[in-house]
Motif scaffolding. Structure first.
Motif, short mmCIF file in Angstrom:
data_model
loop_
_atom_site.label_atom_id
_atom_site.label_comp_id
_atom_site.label_asym_id
_atom_site.label_seq_id
_atom_site.Cartn_x
_atom_site.Cartn_y
_atom_site.Cartn_z
N LEU A 297 15.44 28.00 4.30
CA LEU A 297 16.31 29.34 4.89
C LEU A 297 16.71 29.04 6.20
O LEU A 297 18.04 29.33 6.31
CB LEU A 297 15.15 30.20 5.06
CG LEU A 297 15.67 31.74 5.20
CD1 LEU A 297 16.81 32.11 4.38
CD2 LEU A 297 14.44 32.75 4.94
N VAL A 298 16.22 28.48 7.18
CA VAL A 298 16.90 28.05 8.47
C VAL A 298 18.01 27.44 8.38
O VAL A 298 19.41 27.64 8.96
CB VAL A 298 15.75 27.45 9.33
CG1 VAL A 298 16.46 26.82 10.63
CG2 VAL A 298 14.79 28.27 9.63
N ALA A 299 18.01 26.41 7.53
CA ALA A 299 19.14 25.58 7.20
C ALA A 299 20.30 26.42 6.67
O ALA A 299 21.54 26.12 7.15
CB ALA A 299 18.75 24.24 6.41
N GLU A 300 20.04 27.11 5.56
CA GLU A 300 21.14 28.02 5.18
C GLU A 300 21.73 28.84 6.17
O GLU A 300 22.81 28.97 6.08
CB GLU A 300 20.54 28.81 4.10
CG GLU A 300 20.24 28.08 2.75
CD GLU A 300 21.41 27.11 1.97
OE1 GLU A 300 22.39 27.76 2.25
OE2 GLU A 300 20.92 26.78 1.06
N ARG A 301 20.96 29.45 7.17
CA ARG A 301 21.12 30.28 8.03
C ARG A 301 22.30 29.69 9.21
O ARG A 301 23.09 30.33 9.56
CB ARG A 301 20.26 31.16 8.65
CG ARG A 301 19.50 32.06 7.85
CD ARG A 301 18.34 32.63 8.34
NE ARG A 301 18.33 33.19 9.52
CZ ARG A 301 18.66 34.52 9.80
NH1 ARG A 301 18.90 35.37 8.94
NH2 ARG A 301 18.38 34.96 11.15
N ILE A 302 21.71 28.36 9.37
CA ILE A 302 22.83 27.42 10.37
C ILE A 302 24.22 27.33 9.42
O ILE A 302 25.12 27.53 10.18
CB ILE A 302 21.98 26.11 10.47
CG1 ILE A 302 21.07 26.51 11.36
CG2 ILE A 302 23.21 25.32 11.08
CD1 ILE A 302 20.01 25.14 11.65
#
Ligand SMILES: [Fe+2]
Ligand SMILES: [Fe+2]
Length: 189
Positions: free
Chosen positions: A134-139
């Motif tokens: 999820l963090v990677a997607e938000r980046i």
């Protein structure tokens, strides 16, 4: 507001004669014509960073797919695999566009994670994996949004491609947030 006669001096469309003459210049550049106003060096750098980001996301999702275990692991693993395949599709689209713009897609493993905006985090358990994804997607969402703004009217083809990719990343983030919500519900029960 410009006066009407000022508008006449600067016609909105290029006249046909100029258009035809310009198209004959530098035909080896293919789709990149004289009217391409984006700074190509920056464009290719940005697209190669996006390519690296997608490849890192493919690798991270695939690792998570194979490592998913525990309660609900099957449905979560299926989601990881689907995302991995969609990120691969994005990588392919971006690489093809780089070539179309006369550049070379950088697939080199050297410096891959440094070129990527998103990180490769293995994660400790299923929940941790989902969080990291999820963090990677938000980046990715933030960086694609910036790129869409950068390309604006200068290169509408690349902008549209990135807008489509951005929409998928938003779906991915939404899927992952749902999974986290589901697992929080399960943990509370
Ligand atoms: Fe992607
Ligand atoms: Fe994604």
């Amino acid at each position: 507001m410009p006066k009407p006669d000022e508008n006449k001096k600067q016609p909105f469309l290029t006249d046909v004669k100029t258009l035809r003459a310009r198209a004959r210049q530098h035909i080896e550049r293919g789709a990149v014509t004289e009217g391409y106003t984006a700074d190509r060096e920056t464009v290719l750098k940005l697209l190669n960073e996006a390519l690296a980001t997608e490849i890192i996301c493919v690798l991270r999702y695939r690792r998570h797919y194979f490592m998913a275990s525990g309660l609900e692991a099957q449905s979560v693993a299926a989601e990881f695999l689907q995302h991995a395949n969609e990120e691969q599709g994005h990588a392919d689209q971006i690489a093809a566009r780089i070539v179309q713009l006369g550049g070379e897609p950088n697939f080199s493993p050297d410096g891959l994670s440094a070129r990527s905006h998103a990180e490769y985090v293995e994660g400790t358990d299923l929940i941790d994996m989902i969080k990291e994804d999820l963090v990677a997607e938000r980046i990715a969402i933030e960086s694609y949004r910036d790129m869409v703004r950068f390309f604006g009217e200068k290169d509408s083809t690349t902008r549209r491609m990135l807008e489509e990719i951005l929409a998928t990343e938003e779906e991915h983030a939404d899927d992952l947030a749902d999974l986290l919500g589901d697992s929080a519900g399960t943990a509370a029960n």
